[in-house]
Design a protein around this motif. Structure first.
Motif, mmCIF file in Angstrom:
data_model
loop_
_atom_site.group_PDB
_atom_site.id
_atom_site.type_symbol
_atom_site.label_atom_id
_atom_site.label_comp_id
_atom_site.label_asym_id
_atom_site.label_seq_id
_atom_site.Cartn_x
_atom_site.Cartn_y
_atom_site.Cartn_z
ATOM 1 N N UNK A 106 0.859 -1.183 0.000
ATOM 2 C CA UNK A 106 0.000 0.000 0.000
ATOM 3 C C UNK A 106 0.892 1.227 0.000
ATOM 4 N N UNK A 107 0.542 2.209 -0.802
ATOM 5 C CA UNK A 107 1.287 3.464 -0.809
ATOM 6 C C UNK A 107 0.330 4.616 -0.517
ATOM 7 N N UNK A 126 -3.368 0.383 -3.570
ATOM 8 C CA UNK A 126 -3.252 -0.901 -2.874
ATOM 9 C C UNK A 126 -3.230 -2.031 -3.878
ATOM 10 N N UNK A 127 -2.345 -3.004 -3.667
ATOM 11 C CA UNK A 127 -2.416 -4.268 -4.399
ATOM 12 C C UNK A 127 -2.265 -5.414 -3.394
ATOM 13 N N UNK A 134 -4.055 -14.626 -8.603
ATOM 14 C CA UNK A 134 -4.918 -13.442 -8.642
ATOM 15 C C UNK A 134 -4.390 -12.354 -7.706
ATOM 16 N N UNK A 135 -4.271 -11.137 -8.243
ATOM 17 C CA UNK A 135 -3.906 -9.967 -7.449
ATOM 18 C C UNK A 135 -4.977 -8.896 -7.630
ATOM 19 N N UNK A 136 -5.531 -8.421 -6.519
ATOM 20 C CA UNK A 136 -6.546 -7.367 -6.549
ATOM 21 C C UNK A 136 -5.870 -6.005 -6.439
ATOM 22 N N UNK A 137 -6.532 -4.985 -6.971
ATOM 23 C CA UNK A 137 -6.002 -3.622 -6.920
ATOM 24 C C UNK A 137 -7.098 -2.646 -6.522
ATOM 25 N N UNK A 138 -6.686 -1.556 -5.912
ATOM 26 C CA UNK A 138 -7.601 -0.489 -5.555
ATOM 27 C C UNK A 138 -6.864 0.837 -5.495
#
Length: 218
Positions: A106-107, A126-127, A134-138
């Motif tokens: 998270x940055x 955020x990843x 599977x990698x989620x991102x936001x």
């Protein structure tokens, strides 16, 4: 020019700086040549940051759990004035392992653009690995309104994921899906919804190609 001459895990970069290499970073949505093409997903739309320009960046990477990045550069990609009206920013990154196949990062960053009435903004990226494939991102970003950009985007958010090996036997291929929204400072303008899906196929270790589908509604 990049050097660790300062010691103590500090790295100094000087020259023509690419701002998105230091700010609003994300493992699966930060490179518009190999990941999502839309600017709404490769970086937050709620930011007035210069893409490239003369500047200086200072990074500290002395811990496996966090690092710090500081940046100052010309906002107009010129070398006319290196001491006033600069774009300045800082970012802190946090990293965690979370057990087997649960790594994430998270940055949090903030910036001020001296070339646009000292406009200020901030954001989060955020990843998170949900499993091996599977990698989620936001992402979320916000910026203040200034007279030089009266209808600019006030808030921006996006969600999505990257799926590796989407089909059996295609272990290097990647499928990406993302959805997001951009909101203007102008209440008379509707919220803009954006979508993107892409499939990247690796033909060999030297060549890959991506097919993208994008949509926008406002």
């Amino acid at each position: 020019l990049s050097s660790d001459c300062l010691g103590h895990d500090w790295v100094l970069d000087f020259g023509k700086i690419g701002s998105v290499n230091y700010l609003d970073t994300n493992r699966v949505a930060n490179d518009s040549t190999t990941q999502f093409l839309s600017g709404s997903f490769s970086n937050s739309m709620a930011q007035q940051i210069p893409y490239r320009g003369p500047g200086i960046a200072l990074s500290w990477a002395g811990s496996e759990r966090w690092d710090v990045r500081l940046l100052a550069m010309r906002p107009d990609n010129s070398g006319d004035d290196a001491t006033s009206g600069l774009f300045g920013a800082g970012q802190v990154d946090l990293f965690w392992e979370g057990g087997a196949e649960r790594a994430g990062s998270c940055c949090a960053y903030a910036w001020q653009n001296g070339g646009k009435e000292d406009q200020m903004g901030w954001g989060l990226s955020l990843d998170q690995d949900l499993c091996e494939r599977v990698t989620a991102l936001g992402r979320f970003g916000a910026q203040e309104e200034v007279s030089v950009a009266p209808q600019d985007i006030q808030r921006s958010w996006s969600l999505g994921f990257e799926l590796r090996e989407p089909m059996h036997g295609r272990q290097d291929d990647v499928l990406g899906l993302a959805f997001g929204a951009n909101t203007s400072h102008d209440d008379a303008l509707d919220e803009e919804l954006v979508y993107e899906a892409y499939y990247r196929r690796f033909f060999n270790d030297k060549f890959s190609a991506s097919l993208h589908a994008q949509g926008m509604s406002h």
